[in-house]
Design a protein around this motif. Structure first.
Motif, PDB file in Angstrom:
ATOM      1  N   SER A  35      37.419  51.285  44.105  1.00 23.65           N
ATOM      2  CA  SER A  35      37.118  49.856  44.118  1.00 23.65           C
ATOM      3  C   SER A  35      35.945  49.613  45.049  1.00 23.65           C
ATOM      4  O   SER A  35      35.734  50.341  46.028  1.00 23.65           O
ATOM      5  CB  SER A  35      38.332  49.039  44.578  1.00 23.65           C
ATOM      6  N   HIS A  76      42.659  43.509  45.416  1.00 22.60           N
ATOM      7  CA  HIS A  76      43.204  44.820  45.784  1.00 22.60           C
ATOM      8  C   HIS A  76      44.569  44.618  46.429  1.00 22.60           C
ATOM      9  O   HIS A  76      44.769  43.671  47.199  1.00 22.60           O
ATOM     10  CB  HIS A  76      42.251  45.525  46.750  1.00 22.60           C
ATOM     11  N   LEU A 100      38.577  41.947  43.489  1.00 24.31           N
ATOM     12  CA  LEU A 100      38.104  42.972  42.564  1.00 24.31           C
ATOM     13  C   LEU A 100      37.464  42.359  41.330  1.00 24.31           C
ATOM     14  O   LEU A 100      36.630  42.993  40.689  1.00 24.31           O
ATOM     15  CB  LEU A 100      39.269  43.872  42.140  1.00 24.31           C
ATOM     16  N   ILE A 159      35.446  47.136  40.022  1.00 20.92           N
ATOM     17  CA  ILE A 159      36.064  48.394  39.614  1.00 20.92           C
ATOM     18  C   ILE A 159      35.237  48.964  38.460  1.00 20.92           C
ATOM     19  O   ILE A 159      34.680  48.216  37.656  1.00 20.92           O
ATOM     20  CB  ILE A 159      37.536  48.194  39.184  1.00 20.92           C
TER      21      ILE A 159
END
Length: 827
Positions: free
Chosen positions: A567, A583, A595, A611
């Motif tokens: 990530s 996260h 994220l 991601i």
């Protein structure tokens, strides 16, 4: 301290410590009281005044003993009178007269005139007996009513005398019942109320208007007699009560409401009634319609997008409710162009609360599609008027222009490219830098990134991958930022293990990202323990992260996705941004690391995806989750699609269907002869309705940050199909070939559940201090209104000791006494 006393017959004084106090006496119709406003008890003032008067008399007689009798008597009289007047100032008496108000108290009569009053009910028992006595023998259309029944339930023989009927054989419309209630007779309830009250009559649907009670005298055009409003497609019951009682000092003392209680717009009538109760205005309710709900199934409304791209998944949501049926299983059908596309079986709630039913459909051809959700007629259901609801969706064939750029063909790039190439609504262009090798060219691959507004105008969305900053032309980032802010395009930034996104700090792109890049701590190329992204509360309902229709199903889908290992690190959310995925344990600032985050910038939207392993979501299941996530992200990012047509001026309407009175926003994206966005021209919108009428609306020129986009708004006033075309001065005075269609309908909110809303009517009556009555109990209203609205007394106060003449007399007395004493050598 204030003390009151009746004068006459027997003055009564009372005292309760310090402050202002009044005597408690029997209620008088016409009475006069005396009140004293003094710092101590009046009897204490009286005792002190008597002592002071005695001292004054003794000292005055002693000082004036050598004077002649007449001067001694004059000084003594003046001093005694002045002392008594000073005592009056201390007591400060006030005469208060109270008498009944000779004017009649005001009473407001408010009658429901919405279209739900056209619904007919079948009555039995005492209500049926009352209607049999008061309804005319013919209905509103002039047709004779059903032959009434005799008291034994048998119909009278032909030619026999017709006794008073016990029941109404045929259903009776609610407006007929209202007219029977409003009929003015010498012995009727309304005549009795008008004898005791000043009655103001009103009728309402969505709006409130005056109403005449009978034809005696000329009511004038502003006060027609009661009639159902043919345009009464909504019932604003709370607004009507609020408007009637908003009279300040002239507000009515009581309100008589005649309605079925089926309110569907405006303020909550219960809250309005509670406020009226606090003001002392009681609402007495006469309920129309059958309080026992008939068997009825209804589609309350149908919601869905107004337009969609070809190949999009169209989601329609219908709200279904029943009354008088308990909990039953109902078939609900989705129909398009006369064909049943899908049938779902649902179980309704016995409380009558609506149940949501979701349908999905993927259109295979462009054009306007009219969807209908319907329920077949149920056993013993009286009316099917509310068993269906429809919605028109404009299917647009134009494809979304997407530019996908990345540094190298990583797995995320490959699978995202496959998604875009397979999407029938997307036209994708690719750029792959390939450091040390050079960009791929040919086919859908670009040799270099576009840096001109004219070239970027072909794209609705830019997806920027893990691309090194030195591979980006100097003009590319400012132009992308401008196309997002000004033209309403979209930008998605997908991070990668090389963390090139962190080098965007300080560039024009960093200012529009939904995350901050300052103080960002990355993982580099390292991987951590596998984890599953955590769906936020906002992400549960957001289109981008909606992998299933229901909230619980959506959360379950996310919890079953394969875990990921890497990530991106960011400083936190930008101001005004929304986190969709976070996260589970990494922290940015004071909250979990975002994220996936989105926000709006200017006219466009920006999304950050931290991601690079969304392709792992395909493991074991294939395309469903990975494809749906990215397809929905692409569609949400594209704010609007301008219709196909003449590229010199293309239209975008924020909806293809609306209701009468709703305002529609229209934009025209205009290009000059050189292909660049047009700036200095005059643009109009020609609107033509289905009846041949047309009008021109001037469109506002683009501001400095809205290049090429002209805007205006249109508010239709009648149902019709409207055709819109742009007129651009640069190309003459004739409309261009581009066009957009707007279907305008009038929503009938009265087609909800058709039973009397007894709970709402009861709440209105009880919270205001009134009472709910049946039609047959209307004769109790005069007595109830009289008991609730006692005559308010009128009062008048007179304070003689506070008058200027009182002070003048006191000054004359004191001055005369001093003058006599002065001349007599006593002062």
């Amino acid at each position: 301290m204030r003390v009151n006393a009746f004068i006459p017959p027997h003055p009564t004084l009372s005292h309760k410590g310090r402050g202002k106090t009044k005597t408690r006496t029997r209620k008088k119709v016409d009475s006069t009281t005396v009140s004293f406003d003094c710092p101590v008890s009046p009897w204490m003032v009286g005792v002190a005044a008597a002592i002071a008067l005695a001292v004054v008399v003794v000292f005055t007689r002693r000082d004036a003993a050598h004077l002649a009798r007449r001067w001694r008597t004059a000084i003594l009289a003046l001093v005694v009178a002045a002392t008594l007047m000073l005592t009056g100032l201390t007591l400060s008496p006030t005469l208060v007269r109270t008498w009944p108000d000779p004017a009649k108290p005001r009473c407001a009569l408010v009658v429901d005139a919405s279209r739900s009053m056209l619904f007919a009910d079948t009555y039995t028992g005492e209500t049926a007996d009352w209607l049999a006595k008061h309804l005319p023998p013919q209905d509103a259309a002039g047709s004779p009513r059903g032959l009434p029944r005799a008291a034994n339930g048998q119909r009278p023989a032909s030619g026999a005398a017709n006794p008073l009927p016990e029941n109404i054989a045929a259903p009776v419309s609610r407006d007929e019942v209202a007219r029977a209630l409003l009929s003015v007779g010498p012995d009727g309830w309304l005549a009795s109320v008008r004898d005791r009250f000043d009655v103001e009559a009103w009728q309402f649907s969505a709006n409130l208007s005056g109403m005449a009670l009978d034809r005696r005298g000329d009511p004038g055009p502003e006060t027609p007699e009661f009639a159902v409003d043919p345009e009464g497609y909504a019932t604003a019951l709370g607004d009507a009560l609020d408007a009637v009682a908003a009279g300040g000092a002239d507000q009515p003392r009581a309100v008589v409401l005649i309605s079925d209680g089926a309110w569907n717009t405006g303020r909550d009538p219960t809250e309005v009634a509670r406020r009226l109760g606090h003001l002392g205005v009681a609402v007495f309710v006469v309920g129309l319609g059958d309080p026992d709900p008939p068997r009825d199934a209804a589609i309350l409304d149908l919601r869905g997008p107004k337009n969609a791209l070809l190949g999009d998944e169209v989601i329609l949501t219908a709200r279904v409710a029943t009354s008088g049926m308990g909990s039953v299983r109902l078939p609900v059908e989705l129909v398009c162009d006369g064909h049943v596309l899908e049938t779902k079986s649902i179980v309704t709630l016995p409380s009558g609360q609506p149940v949501n039913v979701h349908f999905t459909f993927v259109p295979e051809s462009p054009g306007r599609r009219r969807f209908e959700v319907r329920i077949p007629k149920q056993q013993a259901e009286q009316s099917t008027d509310n068993n269906a609801a429809s919605l028109t969706v404009e299917i647009v064939e134009r494809k979304i222009g997407v530019l996908l750029a990345d540094d190298e063909p990583r797995w995320e790039f490959r699978f995202l490219r496959n998604v875009l190439e397979r999407d029938p609504a997307v036209l994708v262009s690719l750029f792959l830098a390939r450091p040390g090798v050079g960009p791929i060219t040919g086919g859908e691959y670009l040799a270099k990134l576009p840096t001109q507004k004219k070239d970027l105008a072909a794209y609705d969305l830019v997806i920027l991958g893990d691309l090194a900053l030195d591979k980006l032309p100097d003009a590319f980032l400012p132009e992308v930022a401008d196309m997002v802010r000004q033209r309403g395009a979209g930008l998605i930034l997908t991070a990668g293990k090389h963390e090139h996104y962190r080098r965007l700090a300080g560039t024009p792109l960093a200012a529009i990202l939904p995350v901050t890049l300052d103080d960002a701590v990355g993982l580099g190329g390292n991987v951590a323990e596998p984890f599953s992204p955590e769906l936020t509360q906002d992400g549960t309902a957001h289109l981008v992260t909606r992998l299933a229709d229901g909230a619980q199903e959506n959360e379950a889908a996310w919890s079953h996705l394969p875990p990921i290992r890497w990530s991106a690190g960011v400083g936190g959310l930008a101001r005004g941004a929304t986190a969709l995925l976070v996260h589970p344990y990494r922290i940015a600032g004071t909250s979990k690391m975002p994220l996936a985050a989105v926000h709006r910038v200017g006219a466009g939207k920006v999304m950050f995806v931290g991601i690079e392993e969304t392709w792992r979501w395909r493991r074991g299941v294939g395309d469903p989750w990975h494809y749906r996530f990215w397809a929905q992200a692409v569609r949400w990012m594209v704010k609007k699609q301008f219709a196909e047509g003449d590229p010199r001026g293309r239209l975008s309407v924020d909806r293809s269907e609306c209701d009468v009175g709703e305002t529609v926003q229209v934009e025209a994206y205009c290009l000059g002869p050189d292909g660049f966005p047009l700036q200095g021209a005059s643009v109009w919108l020609k609107v033509t309705d289905g009846r041949g009428g047309s009008q021109r609306l001037a469109m506002q020129p683009p501001s400095t940050d809205r290049w090429g986009i002209y805007r205006t708004s249109f508010t239709p006033t009648a149902p019709a199909t409207y055709q819109m075309q742009p007129i651009v001065s640069t190309y003459g005075d004739e409309p261009l070939a581009s066009s957009a269609t707007l279907q305008v309908t009038r929503v009938d909110l009265e087609k909800g559940l058709l039973a009397q809303n007894a709970s709402a009517l009861t709440a209105i009556a009880t919270t205001s201090g009134g009472r709910r009555l049946g039609v047959h109990e209307v004769g109790q209203l005069p007595a109830l209104l009289t008991a609730k609205t006692e005559s308010r007394p009128l009062t008048a106060e007179y304070a003689p000791c506070r008058h200027w003449a009182y002070y003048t007399v006191l000054a004359v007395l004191l001055g005369s006494a001093w003058l006599i004493r002065k001349r007599s050598g006593l002062a």
